[in-house]
Enzyme design. Structure first.
Site, mmCIF file in Angstrom:
data_model
loop_
_atom_site.group_PDB
_atom_site.id
_atom_site.type_symbol
_atom_site.label_atom_id
_atom_site.label_comp_id
_atom_site.label_asym_id
_atom_site.label_seq_id
_atom_site.Cartn_x
_atom_site.Cartn_y
_atom_site.Cartn_z
ATOM 1 N N ASN A 12 45.464 47.279 42.690
ATOM 2 C CA ASN A 12 44.952 46.015 43.227
ATOM 3 C C ASN A 12 43.482 46.239 43.558
ATOM 4 O O ASN A 12 43.170 46.916 44.538
ATOM 5 C CB ASN A 12 45.758 45.631 44.483
ATOM 6 C CG ASN A 12 45.166 44.427 45.194
ATOM 7 O OD1 ASN A 12 44.340 43.709 44.628
ATOM 8 N ND2 ASN A 12 45.588 44.200 46.435
ATOM 9 N N TRP A 13 42.634 45.690 42.709
ATOM 10 C CA TRP A 13 41.193 45.932 42.897
ATOM 11 C C TRP A 13 40.600 45.090 44.017
ATOM 12 O O TRP A 13 39.431 45.269 44.371
ATOM 13 C CB TRP A 13 40.445 45.672 41.583
ATOM 14 C CG TRP A 13 40.591 46.791 40.589
ATOM 15 C CD1 TRP A 13 41.270 47.969 40.777
ATOM 16 C CD2 TRP A 13 40.035 46.851 39.277
ATOM 17 N NE1 TRP A 13 41.177 48.750 39.647
ATOM 18 C CE2 TRP A 13 40.421 48.090 38.710
ATOM 19 C CE3 TRP A 13 39.256 45.983 38.504
ATOM 20 C CZ2 TRP A 13 40.050 48.478 37.415
ATOM 21 C CZ3 TRP A 13 38.888 46.364 37.219
ATOM 22 C CH2 TRP A 13 39.275 47.605 36.691
ATOM 23 N N LYS A 14 41.345 44.131 44.530
ATOM 24 C CA LYS A 14 40.840 43.242 45.587
ATOM 25 C C LYS A 14 39.500 42.634 45.131
ATOM 26 O O LYS A 14 39.330 42.363 43.942
ATOM 27 C CB LYS A 14 40.729 43.993 46.908
ATOM 28 C CG LYS A 14 42.015 44.769 47.237
ATOM 29 C CD LYS A 14 42.090 45.236 48.639
ATOM 30 C CE LYS A 14 43.322 46.124 48.801
ATOM 31 N NZ LYS A 14 43.657 46.379 50.180
ATOM 32 N N HIS A 99 50.418 38.773 49.426
ATOM 33 C CA HIS A 99 49.787 40.012 49.896
ATOM 34 C C HIS A 99 49.385 39.846 51.366
ATOM 35 O O HIS A 99 48.980 38.758 51.791
ATOM 36 C CB HIS A 99 48.556 40.326 49.036
ATOM 37 C CG HIS A 99 47.992 41.681 49.305
ATOM 38 N ND1 HIS A 99 47.161 41.932 50.379
ATOM 39 C CD2 HIS A 99 48.161 42.866 48.672
ATOM 40 C CE1 HIS A 99 46.831 43.213 50.379
ATOM 41 N NE2 HIS A 99 47.422 43.805 49.355
ATOM 42 N N GLU A 101 46.823 40.554 52.973
ATOM 43 C CA GLU A 101 45.473 40.026 53.227
ATOM 44 C C GLU A 101 45.426 38.518 53.017
ATOM 45 O O GLU A 101 44.657 37.824 53.686
ATOM 46 C CB GLU A 101 44.453 40.779 52.352
ATOM 47 C CG GLU A 101 44.241 42.194 52.882
ATOM 48 C CD GLU A 101 43.793 43.216 51.848
ATOM 49 O OE1 GLU A 101 43.392 42.833 50.739
ATOM 50 O OE2 GLU A 101 43.872 44.424 52.157
ATOM 51 N N GLU A 172 54.886 46.706 51.653
ATOM 52 C CA GLU A 172 53.569 47.162 52.088
ATOM 53 C C GLU A 172 53.468 47.006 53.601
ATOM 54 O O GLU A 172 53.107 45.918 54.088
ATOM 55 C CB GLU A 172 52.490 46.311 51.424
ATOM 56 C CG GLU A 172 52.490 46.427 49.912
ATOM 57 C CD GLU A 172 51.090 46.227 49.348
ATOM 58 O OE1 GLU A 172 50.587 47.167 48.732
ATOM 59 O OE2 GLU A 172 50.503 45.167 49.556
ATOM 60 N N GLY A 178 44.999 50.076 53.591
ATOM 61 C CA GLY A 178 43.563 50.322 53.753
ATOM 62 C C GLY A 178 43.212 51.080 55.020
ATOM 63 O O GLY A 178 42.044 51.151 55.397
ATOM 64 N N SER A 218 47.937 52.815 51.416
ATOM 65 C CA SER A 218 47.198 54.074 51.383
ATOM 66 C C SER A 218 47.835 55.136 50.480
ATOM 67 O O SER A 218 47.815 56.325 50.795
ATOM 68 C CB SER A 218 46.996 54.611 52.811
ATOM 69 O OG SER A 218 46.235 53.694 53.573
ATOM 70 N N GLY A 239 45.846 50.121 46.350
ATOM 71 C CA GLY A 239 44.590 49.406 46.568
ATOM 72 C C GLY A 239 43.395 50.302 46.296
ATOM 73 O O GLY A 239 43.008 50.533 45.150
ATOM 74 N N GLY A 240 42.835 50.882 47.363
ATOM 75 C CA GLY A 240 41.600 51.663 47.275
ATOM 76 C C GLY A 240 41.582 52.682 46.139
ATOM 77 O O GLY A 240 40.601 52.755 45.377
HETATM 78 C C1 PEP Z 1 47.038 46.975 48.774
HETATM 79 O O1 PEP Z 1 46.005 46.336 48.845
HETATM 80 O O2 PEP Z 1 48.041 46.442 48.292
HETATM 81 C C2 PEP Z 1 47.050 48.353 49.278
HETATM 82 C C3 PEP Z 1 48.188 48.978 49.340
HETATM 83 O O3 PEP Z 1 45.830 48.897 49.644
HETATM 84 P P1 PEP Z 1 45.526 50.456 49.984
HETATM 85 O O4 PEP Z 1 46.199 51.281 48.906
HETATM 86 O O5 PEP Z 1 44.055 50.568 49.946
HETATM 87 O O6 PEP Z 1 46.139 50.742 51.320
#
Ligand code: PEP
Length: 256
Positions: A12-14, A99, A101, A172, A178, A218, A239-240
């Site tokens: 997930n590049w956000k 999600h 966010e 999640e 994050g 994470s 994500g990251g």
């Molecule tokens: C996400 O945005 O779905 C996520 C899990 O982010 P991160 O891996 O950065 O915690």
């Protein structure tokens, strides 16, 4: 006993990268992952909408292309919204729905997520429905009820497809997104087993056996293998680390 669900790892590049940067990232990831895979693993990237044209070309035949959201409406006067049909026409195979966010910054609810899942499935797309508890809810010990409510509200009604290519669930925990905090493999598998049990009791054995449940929060190249080893963990939503070529490739390959 090994389950028969094909592992799935999604990035997930956000709201990161410009289109050309995204294209270069994908272009470098594809051969590394392709060369390293020694058993069937599906992988894909949920990218900003501005990137779908370029990324559809880069990923075709290798990986799934996804969006990070879609409208709950089919069409009409909804300024700024993008419909599932538009995503499909832009080459998207899936979209994230619900999600944390989107829930946190845009007030999205599980009921709205449920409508989005429908819109995506009507287009033959895969909906990746994200659920998870906040830190407060985890600390109060209430997380099972929170998750059950999210599942009930998002997956209610007749006619929803529970086929593995139509619905994926992503657990999640909000406190792990994050933040660098990760659920332990035991915590992750405990919740995944709860979700699978919910599917079994509410949607039957076929759905419980078919629907893939991803862990997100994470995930990185060092913790992925341990997290993915849980019998009810069918992959990861990243994500990251999905913005780093080697790290994301290693996460995908750790699902082999
Ligand atoms: C996400 O945005 O779905 C996520 C899990 O982010 P991160 O891996 O950065 O915690």
């Amino acid at each position: 006993m090994m389950n028969k669900r094909t592992p799935l790892v999604l990035g997930n590049w956000k709201m990161n990268t410009l289109p050309e940067e995204g294209r270069l990232l994908a272009r470098q990831m594809v051969p590394i992952i392709k060369d390293g895979l020694h058993r069937r693993v599906e992988w894909g990237l949920a990218v900003p909408l501005t990137h779908t044209g370029l990324l559809a070309t880069e990923l075709r035949g290798h990986a799934l292309l996804g969006a990070q959201d879609c409208s709950m409406h089919e069409r009409g006067a909804y300024t700024g919204e993008v419909s599932a049909a538009m995503l499909s026409a832009s080459g998207c195979d899936f979209a994230l729905v619900g999600h944390s966010e989107r829930r946190q910054y845009h007030g999205e609810t599980s009921i709205q997520a449920g409508l989005k899942i429908r819109r995506l499935q009507e287009q033959g797309m895969m909906a990746v429905y994200c659920v998870g508890e906040s830190l407060e809810q985890r600390q109060s010990g209430d997380y099972a009820t929170v998750l059950q409510t999210q599942l009930h509200e998002g997956l209610q009604g007749e006619g929803l497809s529970l086929d593995s290519s139509a619905l994926v669930l992503a657990y999640e925990p909000v406190w792990a997104i994050g933040t660098g905090l990760t659920a332990s493999p035991e915590q992750a598998n405990e919740v995944h087993a709860l979700i699978r049990d919910w599917l079994l009791r509410n949607r039957g054995p076929e759905a419980a056996a078919a629907v893939r449940i991803l862990y997100g929060g994470s995930v990185n190249a060092s913790n992925a293998a341990d997290l993915l080893a849980g019998p009810d963990v069918d992959g990861a939503l990243v994500g990251g680390a999905s913005l780093q070529i080697r790290a994301f490739a290693d996460i995908v390959l750790s699902a082999c």
